[in-house]
Design a protein around this motif. Structure first.
Motif, PDB file in Angstrom:
ATOM      1  N   UNK A 264       0.832  -1.208   0.000  1.00  0.00           N
ATOM      2  CA  UNK A 264       0.000   0.000   0.000  1.00  0.00           C
ATOM      3  C   UNK A 264       0.863   1.252   0.000  1.00  0.00           C
ATOM      4  N   UNK A 265       2.016   1.183   0.655  1.00  0.00           N
ATOM      5  CA  UNK A 265       2.915   2.337   0.670  1.00  0.00           C
ATOM      6  C   UNK A 265       3.451   2.623  -0.732  1.00  0.00           C
ATOM      7  N   UNK A 266       3.790   1.583  -1.462  1.00  0.00           N
ATOM      8  CA  UNK A 266       4.269   1.756  -2.838  1.00  0.00           C
ATOM      9  C   UNK A 266       3.174   2.376  -3.711  1.00  0.00           C
ATOM     10  N   UNK A 267       1.941   1.872  -3.575  1.00  0.00           N
ATOM     11  CA  UNK A 267       0.817   2.432  -4.339  1.00  0.00           C
ATOM     12  C   UNK A 267       0.613   3.899  -3.968  1.00  0.00           C
ATOM     13  N   UNK A 269       2.879   6.073  -2.905  1.00  0.00           N
ATOM     14  CA  UNK A 269       3.933   6.905  -3.503  1.00  0.00           C
ATOM     15  C   UNK A 269       3.636   7.170  -4.984  1.00  0.00           C
ATOM     16  N   UNK A 270       3.231   6.122  -5.695  1.00  0.00           N
ATOM     17  CA  UNK A 270       2.916   6.276  -7.120  1.00  0.00           C
ATOM     18  C   UNK A 270       1.760   7.260  -7.307  1.00  0.00           C
ATOM     19  N   UNK A 271       0.701   7.088  -6.514  1.00  0.00           N
ATOM     20  CA  UNK A 271      -0.462   7.976  -6.632  1.00  0.00           C
ATOM     21  C   UNK A 271      -0.127   9.396  -6.201  1.00  0.00           C
ATOM     22  N   UNK A 272       0.684   9.543  -5.152  1.00  0.00           N
ATOM     23  CA  UNK A 272       1.058  10.884  -4.679  1.00  0.00           C
ATOM     24  C   UNK A 272       1.799  11.633  -5.774  1.00  0.00           C
ATOM     25  N   UNK A 273       2.782  10.981  -6.378  1.00  0.00           N
ATOM     26  CA  UNK A 273       3.544  11.621  -7.456  1.00  0.00           C
ATOM     27  C   UNK A 273       2.629  11.964  -8.631  1.00  0.00           C
ATOM     28  N   UNK A 274       1.764  11.029  -8.994  1.00  0.00           N
ATOM     29  CA  UNK A 274       0.885  11.235 -10.145  1.00  0.00           C
ATOM     30  C   UNK A 274      -0.129  12.348  -9.893  1.00  0.00           C
ATOM     31  N   UNK A 275      -0.766  12.334  -8.717  1.00  0.00           N
ATOM     32  CA  UNK A 275      -1.852  13.282  -8.456  1.00  0.00           C
ATOM     33  C   UNK A 275      -1.367  14.631  -7.942  1.00  0.00           C
ATOM     34  N   UNK A 276      -0.412  14.633  -7.004  1.00  0.00           N
ATOM     35  CA  UNK A 276       0.006  15.892  -6.375  1.00  0.00           C
ATOM     36  C   UNK A 276       1.123  16.613  -7.115  1.00  0.00           C
ATOM     37  N   UNK A 277       1.967  15.869  -7.811  1.00  0.00           N
ATOM     38  CA  UNK A 277       3.123  16.491  -8.458  1.00  0.00           C
ATOM     39  C   UNK A 277       2.993  16.555  -9.977  1.00  0.00           C
ATOM     40  N   UNK A 278       1.967  15.899 -10.526  1.00  0.00           N
ATOM     41  CA  UNK A 278       1.767  15.933 -11.984  1.00  0.00           C
ATOM     42  C   UNK A 278       0.382  16.496 -12.323  1.00  0.00           C
TER      43      UNK A 278
END
Length: 373
Positions: A264-267, A269-278
């Motif tokens: 869940x932590x890996x998911x 990180x992926x979602x955080x980068x995708x949603x908050x930083x992109x």
């Protein structure tokens, strides 16, 4: 005086584009528009959420913690000392080296003993594992419910697939019931977080959390009043999606389901980068910064709304740094819990001190027996 303040506060040029007045947003022909008075419902709903959270943590999260054998760590209690207690409560929980020496003179204690006392006293103030588990469980459930509600509210809307539709006929866009309840749900939640700040787990980013909650409430309140509802619902959905997995990872980490927590932590990180930083800066902020000026001249609300979004983006970058530290621990060592949390300090005595105390007690006992006591 109050009338003057009210007139200035609701000055149309602050909230609406040029050529649009409040009278244009009066309900008519079955079209209902957002009004500032609608958000008043957020306060009683926030109190209701606090009650619901209490019931959830007591009757669902706590029994679940017992089933998963989640127990608070047994902590050593700081021995009574009025001098140190007074300093801890009135001056600082972490004395400087000079203050430690001064306290040693006042208490006639060695330096190591004073340092251990402060570690134990600080540990007593930290929330236990069960409290952290209950809080993470509540937030995970809320974010999941809010995200599902957001998907239901947005999946069939054209502005989800074409961001230019966000500004079609703005600001004369009628309000939908699903949008109203989505806003009230989110505003109530963040207001409840502000009201419970003194009771919740305090983390290293406490000040940033306060700024985030206030900025979010300001953003939601302003976007509702100015009828920025379409973009507001997109911003909320983007934020909730990653938070589900962050809180879920903490829940399973506390339960020692390490593989599930790691996944869940890996998911997250992926979602955080995708949603908050992109998505957030390059899609949503671009949508609020570029597309509106194609339809109307910039006004105060345009600049204010974008300023609030930029504040959120700065916070995203700050949290990205914290997440990168967690990722480093996850890859190269062992990640234990949330890097934002204050973990318990080592408050045990050194072996040498334990032996000295034991020898002291044994010596006292021998002398006592020799004296006939």
């Amino acid at each position: 005086m109050l009338e003057t303040v009210s007139e200035w506060l609701w000055w149309e040029s602050l909230w609406l584009p040029t050529g649009v007045s409040w009278s244009d947003l009066e309900d008519h022909d079955g079209r209902v528009y957002a009004k500032p008075s609608h958000v008043y419902a957020a306060l009683p709903c926030a109190l209701g959420l606090l009650l619901l959270r209490y019931l959830f943590e007591r009757y669902l999260a706590t029994p679940l913690a017992n089933v998963w054998s989640i127990r608070d760590k047994i902590r050593l209690t700081a021995e009574p000392n009025p001098t140190l207690e007074n300093y801890f409560c009135s001056q600082s929980v972490a004395p400087s080296q000079a203050d430690v020496r001064s306290l040693c003179k006042k208490t006639s204690w060695p330096e190591r003993r004073v340092q251990v006392w402060f570690r134990r006293r600080r540990n007593q103030e930290r929330p236990g594992l069960c409290k952290r588990f209950c809080e993470a469980s509540w937030r995970c459930v809320f974010y999941l419910f809010a995200f599902v509600w957001g998907v239901i509210s947005l999946y069939d809307k054209p502005w989800l697939y074409n961001l230019r539709e966000v500004w079609a006929d703005f600001p004369k866009q009628s309000m939908l019931p699903s949008q109203y309840w989505y806003y009230i749900l989110e505003m109530s939640f963040y207001l409840s977080l502000l009201l419970s700040l003194t009771f919740d787990v305090k983390r290293k980013d406490f000040n940033e959390q306060v700024i985030h909650h206030i900025a979010t409430l300001t953003l939601l309140g302003f976007s509702w009043t100015s009828n920025y509802i379409r973009i507001g619902t997109l911003v909320m959905a983007v934020h909730d999606s990653a938070d589900i997995f962050l809180e879920g990872a903490k829940v399973f980490n506390y339960a020692k389901w390490q593989q599930t927590a790691n996944a869940m932590f890996v998911v997250f990180i992926i979602l955080f980068i995708l949603t908050r930083l992109v998505i957030f800066p390059f899609w949503l902020i671009h949508c609020t910064w570029v597309y509106p000026v194609e339809r109307f001249p910039p006004f105060f609300g345009y600049y204010f709304f974008n300023a609030m979004l930029l504040i959120l983006q700065i916070l995203h970058l700050y949290w990205a740094v914290l997440i990168s530290r967690m990722l480093y621990k996850f890859v190269f060592s062992k990640l234990e819990g949330d890097d934002r949390s204050h973990e318990d300090e080592d408050d045990s005595d050194s072996p040498k001190e334990k032996n000295q105390r034991l020898s002291h007690r044994n010596g006292s006992g021998a002398r006592g027996r020799a004296n006939g006591h």
